[in-house]
Scaffold this motif. Structure first.
Motif, PDB file in Angstrom:
ATOM      1  N   THR A   1      45.803  29.855  12.645  1.00  0.00           N
ATOM      2  CA  THR A   1      46.731  30.611  13.495  1.00  0.00           C
ATOM      3  C   THR A   1      47.691  29.681  14.218  1.00  0.00           C
ATOM      4  N   ILE A   2      47.194  28.553  14.703  1.00  0.00           N
ATOM      5  CA  ILE A   2      48.054  27.594  15.412  1.00  0.00           C
ATOM      6  C   ILE A   2      49.001  26.881  14.447  1.00  0.00           C
TER       7      ILE A   2
ATOM      8  N   PRO B   1      51.318  30.149  12.095  1.00  0.00           N
ATOM      9  CA  PRO B   1      51.357  31.485  12.705  1.00  0.00           C
ATOM     10  C   PRO B   1      52.369  32.397  12.020  1.00  0.00           C
TER      11      PRO B   1
ATOM     12  N   GLN C   1      55.013  33.225  16.894  1.00  0.00           N
ATOM     13  CA  GLN C   1      54.656  32.303  17.980  1.00  0.00           C
ATOM     14  C   GLN C   1      55.734  32.366  19.050  1.00  0.00           C
TER      15      GLN C   1
ATOM     16  N   PHE D   1      51.589  28.391  24.665  1.00  0.00           N
ATOM     17  CA  PHE D   1      52.040  29.111  23.488  1.00  0.00           C
ATOM     18  C   PHE D   1      51.087  30.242  23.141  1.00  0.00           C
TER      19      PHE D   1
ATOM     20  N   ALA E   1      50.126  32.151  19.722  1.00  0.00           N
ATOM     21  CA  ALA E   1      50.249  32.156  18.269  1.00  0.00           C
ATOM     22  C   ALA E   1      49.505  33.384  17.738  1.00  0.00           C
TER      23      ALA E   1
ATOM     24  N   GLU F   1      45.027  36.440  18.173  1.00  0.00           N
ATOM     25  CA  GLU F   1      45.953  35.770  19.082  1.00  0.00           C
ATOM     26  C   GLU F   1      45.249  34.566  19.683  1.00  0.00           C
TER      27      GLU F   1
END
Length: 70
Positions: free
Chosen positions: A25-26, A29, A32, A40, A42, A52
């Motif tokens: 996800t980071i 993404p 974002q 942040f 993401a 999330e």
């Protein structure tokens, strides 16, 4: 490097979230945005759920604050 706070470790166990999903996800993404000053958000979809992740960057590190399914 990914740094997980105590809070996020507990939430991941409680919410059944895998570290591999958080990293994906980071790093890749679907959406974002900058939120809460220098943090942040993401977002990425996995099957029928949306993950999330809230994090901030410290040098080359990603410090993960919390994560949750929508």
């Amino acid at each position: 490097m990914f740094i997980l706070t105590k809070h996020v470790r507990a939430r991941m166990r409680e919410r059944n979230i895998k570290i591999s999903d958080v990293k994906t996800t980071i790093l890749d993404p679907e959406h974002q945005e900058l939120v809460f000053g220098s943090k942040f958000l993401a977002v990425r979809k996995f099957n029928n759920k949306v993950l999330e992740v809230i994090y901030f960057k410290k040098g080359n590190n990603f410090v993960i604050i919390t994560t949750y399914w929508l």
